[in-house]
Motif scaffolding. Structure first.
Motif, short mmCIF file in Angstrom:
data_model
loop_
_atom_site.label_atom_id
_atom_site.label_comp_id
_atom_site.label_asym_id
_atom_site.label_seq_id
_atom_site.Cartn_x
_atom_site.Cartn_y
_atom_site.Cartn_z
N TYR A 177 0.99 -1.06 0.04
CA TYR A 177 -0.25 0.03 -0.10
C TYR A 177 1.23 1.27 -0.65
O TYR A 177 0.85 2.47 -0.43
CB TYR A 177 -1.05 -0.01 1.52
CG TYR A 177 -1.72 1.01 1.20
CD1 TYR A 177 -3.16 1.83 0.65
CD2 TYR A 177 -1.28 2.22 1.78
CE1 TYR A 177 -3.66 3.05 0.70
CE2 TYR A 177 -1.88 3.39 1.67
CZ TYR A 177 -3.07 3.47 1.55
OH TYR A 177 -4.17 4.69 1.50
N TYR A 178 1.45 1.21 0.98
CA TYR A 178 2.77 2.67 0.60
C TYR A 178 3.55 2.91 -0.04
O TYR A 178 3.92 3.56 -0.62
CB TYR A 178 3.19 2.68 2.63
CG TYR A 178 2.47 3.02 3.49
CD1 TYR A 178 1.69 4.45 3.40
CD2 TYR A 178 1.53 2.06 4.92
CE1 TYR A 178 0.92 4.78 4.40
CE2 TYR A 178 0.76 2.18 4.93
CZ TYR A 178 0.34 3.69 5.23
OH TYR A 178 -0.39 4.00 5.80
N LEU A 179 4.05 1.78 -0.70
CA LEU A 179 4.69 2.09 -1.58
C LEU A 179 4.30 1.98 -2.81
O LEU A 179 4.46 3.49 -3.14
CB LEU A 179 5.64 -0.05 -2.36
CG LEU A 179 7.09 -0.62 -1.06
CD1 LEU A 179 7.37 -1.72 -1.28
CD2 LEU A 179 8.03 0.73 -1.97
N CYS A 180 2.87 1.39 -2.98
CA CYS A 180 2.20 1.97 -4.52
C CYS A 180 1.50 3.38 -4.52
O CYS A 180 1.68 4.47 -5.16
CB CYS A 180 0.77 1.15 -4.43
SG CYS A 180 -0.44 1.22 -5.97
N SER A 212 3.11 6.00 -2.29
CA SER A 212 4.71 6.86 -2.50
C SER A 212 5.02 7.33 -4.24
O SER A 212 5.11 7.95 -4.63
CB SER A 212 5.42 5.63 -1.70
OG SER A 212 5.46 5.84 -0.29
N VAL A 213 5.24 5.33 -4.50
CA VAL A 213 5.56 5.71 -6.02
C VAL A 213 4.69 6.95 -7.68
O VAL A 213 4.56 7.42 -7.98
CB VAL A 213 5.70 4.64 -7.02
CG1 VAL A 213 5.81 4.46 -8.38
CG2 VAL A 213 6.89 3.82 -6.19
N THR A 214 3.69 6.02 -6.74
CA THR A 214 2.17 7.16 -7.10
C THR A 214 2.82 8.36 -6.85
O THR A 214 1.78 9.81 -8.05
CB THR A 214 0.73 6.53 -6.96
OG1 THR A 214 0.56 5.37 -7.23
CG2 THR A 214 -0.80 7.68 -7.56
N LEU A 215 3.03 8.97 -5.54
CA LEU A 215 2.84 10.81 -5.31
C LEU A 215 4.08 10.84 -5.95
O LEU A 215 4.02 11.97 -6.96
CB LEU A 215 3.25 10.83 -4.42
CG LEU A 215 3.63 12.25 -3.44
CD1 LEU A 215 2.18 13.27 -3.77
CD2 LEU A 215 3.55 11.92 -2.13
N ILE A 216 4.80 10.09 -6.15
CA ILE A 216 6.86 10.79 -6.87
C ILE A 216 6.19 10.61 -8.31
O ILE A 216 6.14 11.61 -8.76
CB ILE A 216 7.43 9.53 -6.73
CG1 ILE A 216 8.32 9.22 -5.04
CG2 ILE A 216 8.75 9.62 -7.69
CD1 ILE A 216 9.51 8.74 -4.71
N TYR A 253 -9.39 4.59 -3.28
CA TYR A 253 -9.21 5.69 -3.65
C TYR A 253 -7.56 5.28 -4.09
O TYR A 253 -7.22 6.02 -5.15
CB TYR A 253 -9.36 6.57 -2.11
CG TYR A 253 -8.54 8.22 -2.63
CD1 TYR A 253 -9.60 9.15 -3.65
CD2 TYR A 253 -7.17 8.60 -2.98
CE1 TYR A 253 -8.87 9.97 -3.55
CE2 TYR A 253 -6.98 9.74 -3.25
CZ TYR A 253 -8.48 10.82 -3.33
OH TYR A 253 -7.83 12.10 -4.46
N LEU A 254 -6.81 4.72 -3.80
CA LEU A 254 -5.54 4.36 -3.72
C LEU A 254 -5.74 3.72 -5.25
O LEU A 254 -5.02 4.39 -6.79
CB LEU A 254 -4.63 3.96 -3.03
CG LEU A 254 -2.96 3.72 -3.02
CD1 LEU A 254 -2.26 4.67 -3.76
CD2 LEU A 254 -2.83 2.46 -2.42
N LEU A 255 -6.27 3.13 -5.29
CA LEU A 255 -6.71 2.19 -6.51
C LEU A 255 -7.05 3.48 -7.83
O LEU A 255 -6.31 3.32 -8.85
CB LEU A 255 -7.50 1.31 -6.79
CG LEU A 255 -7.89 0.65 -7.57
CD1 LEU A 255 -6.95 0.19 -8.57
CD2 LEU A 255 -9.27 -0.07 -7.64
N ASN A 284 4.64 1.65 -11.43
CA ASN A 284 3.56 1.62 -10.32
C ASN A 284 2.47 0.48 -11.01
O ASN A 284 1.52 0.39 -9.63
CB ASN A 284 3.12 2.88 -11.15
CG ASN A 284 2.35 3.74 -9.46
OD1 ASN A 284 2.24 3.20 -8.56
ND2 ASN A 284 1.80 4.13 -9.71
N GLY A 285 2.27 0.22 -11.91
CA GLY A 285 1.00 -0.63 -12.34
C GLY A 285 1.37 -2.41 -11.84
O GLY A 285 0.34 -2.83 -10.54
#
Length: 113
Positions: free
Chosen positions: A4-7, A9-13, A65-67, A103-104
């Motif tokens: 969850y946090y990896l995904c 974080s990569v999404t935010l970056i 929401y992350l999805l 990210n995928g």
């Protein structure tokens, strides 16, 4: 939990990098004229909104929401890769495609757990 946090974080970056490119386009458009400047401001406002949207899963653990925001950023990066192909720039082609794939993969791992 780790995925969850990896995904997120990569999404935010990814969103921050996209915003950085829009800031660069804005600074270059200042010298090109009103039409280019207006287009750059539209791109910048959308990119900034994506950064704000991608901050939410960092502070509030919401899988659905992350999805949604991860899928949006995967799409942005995927289509940015095609822009890189069009302008014949290896960095602007490989980077977005690799980011979208990474990210995928993280999103897929999150969904499988």
């Amino acid at each position: 939990m780790v995925y969850y946090y990896l995904c997120s974080s990569v999404t935010l970056i990814s969103a921050i990098v996209s915003f950085g490119f829009s800031l660069d386009a804005y600074s270059k458009a200042k010298r090109q004229g009103e039409s280019a400047l207006t287009n750059a401001m539209y791109a910048m406002s959308r990119s900034f909104s994506l950064v704000l949207a991608c901050l939410i899963p960092i502070f509030f653990e919401t899988y659905s929401y992350l999805l949604a925001v991860a899928a949006a950023m995967i799409g942005v990066q995927f289509f940015d890769g095609f822009v890189g192909l069009r302008v014949k720039n290896a960095f602007k082609t490989i980077g977005p495609f690799a980011t979208a794939a990474g990210n995928g993969l993280l999103l897929l791992l999150l969904l499988l757990n």
